[in-house]
Design a protein around this motif. Sequence first.
Motif, short mmCIF file in Angstrom:
data_model
loop_
_atom_site.label_atom_id
_atom_site.label_comp_id
_atom_site.label_asym_id
_atom_site.label_seq_id
_atom_site.Cartn_x
_atom_site.Cartn_y
_atom_site.Cartn_z
N GLN A 159 -26.34 -2.38 -8.02
CA GLN A 159 -25.63 -2.77 -9.20
C GLN A 159 -24.49 -2.07 -8.63
O GLN A 159 -23.77 -3.04 -8.51
N ALA A 160 -24.07 -1.31 -7.88
CA ALA A 160 -22.82 -1.14 -7.66
C ALA A 160 -22.32 -1.91 -6.72
O ALA A 160 -21.24 -1.97 -6.45
N GLN A 161 -23.29 -1.94 -5.84
CA GLN A 161 -22.52 -2.92 -5.11
C GLN A 161 -22.37 -4.37 -5.46
O GLN A 161 -21.38 -5.09 -5.07
N ALA A 162 -23.29 -5.19 -6.28
CA ALA A 162 -23.09 -6.07 -6.58
C ALA A 162 -21.37 -6.01 -7.73
O ALA A 162 -20.76 -7.05 -6.93
N VAL A 163 -21.65 -5.44 -8.18
CA VAL A 163 -20.29 -4.93 -9.09
C VAL A 163 -18.64 -4.72 -8.29
O VAL A 163 -17.80 -5.81 -9.08
N SER A 164 -18.83 -3.98 -7.33
CA SER A 164 -18.29 -4.18 -6.40
C SER A 164 -17.45 -4.96 -5.68
O SER A 164 -16.56 -5.21 -5.92
N LEU A 165 -18.07 -5.72 -4.99
CA LEU A 165 -18.00 -6.85 -4.40
C LEU A 165 -17.46 -8.41 -5.54
O LEU A 165 -16.72 -9.01 -5.06
N ARG A 166 -18.50 -8.24 -6.42
CA ARG A 166 -18.25 -9.01 -7.48
C ARG A 166 -16.17 -9.23 -7.80
O ARG A 166 -15.33 -10.29 -8.48
N HIS A 167 -16.31 -7.78 -8.82
CA HIS A 167 -15.14 -7.41 -9.62
C HIS A 167 -13.86 -6.88 -9.26
O HIS A 167 -12.74 -7.05 -9.42
N LEU B 94 -21.54 2.93 2.97
CA LEU B 94 -20.55 3.77 2.31
C LEU B 94 -19.98 4.11 1.26
O LEU B 94 -20.16 5.17 1.05
N CYS B 95 -19.26 2.94 1.03
CA CYS B 95 -18.55 3.81 0.00
C CYS B 95 -19.38 4.65 -1.22
O CYS B 95 -19.77 5.65 -1.69
N THR B 96 -20.86 3.46 -1.11
CA THR B 96 -21.68 4.09 -2.67
C THR B 96 -22.10 5.37 -2.07
O THR B 96 -22.34 5.70 -3.00
N ASP B 97 -22.71 5.65 -1.11
CA ASP B 97 -23.09 6.97 -0.55
C ASP B 97 -22.38 8.10 -0.99
O ASP B 97 -22.27 9.11 -1.82
N ARG B 98 -20.54 7.89 -0.90
CA ARG B 98 -19.68 8.82 -1.54
C ARG B 98 -19.44 9.22 -2.89
O ARG B 98 -19.06 10.38 -3.00
#
Length: 200
Positions: A145-153, A92-96
């Motif tokens: 990529q956006a999801q992986a980076v967000s969840l990790r960092h 949902l955040c990535t979509d926004r």
Amino acid sequence: MASQQMTDAIDPSTSDAALLAAYAAGDSGAAQTLAARLLPGVLGQATRMLTDRIEAEDVAQDAMMRLWKIAPDWRDGEAQISTWLYRVVANLCTDRLRKRQRAGSVGMDQIAEPADPTPGVAEQMQTNARMTALSDALGQLPERQAQAVSLRHLEGLANPEIAEIMDISVRSVESLTARGKRALANLLAGRRATLGYDDD
């Protein structure tokens, strides 16, 4: 009153899946307990990704509504509810973020007000600018990529947790995170001095 009594009677060690099943069977007290348990994490994740409290609240509400909707079909043992929610919130955040990117960068009036007035104004403005720049840059990355980076960092999750959330291998998480970080560095390269990173 009856709903409050049911909530009080729920054992705190009851699993998320058991609470969701109880809600699906008509126990509104179970839903209150589960929401109280999960909502802070959901809202925190959305706020860190979006930097906009109002947007984050919308995402949190949307994610919880989706959880209530799938409650009757939830099969215990397939995934943890918190893992499922992480995935939903990240999507949902990535979509926004993508919609923001298409509409142009975030205006000053959309930047969230500082929650704590203790830091100095200049420091708080710089923190807001950094988070907004990061959020905008995340919106330009490929979705995974956006999801992986967000969840990790942003969420501070370990690679095995991220692999479970994204339903990929740990090796794929490492690859996505590394590529995402390189892409972010390139996107933000020209703004290091403005964002106060010239001494880093």
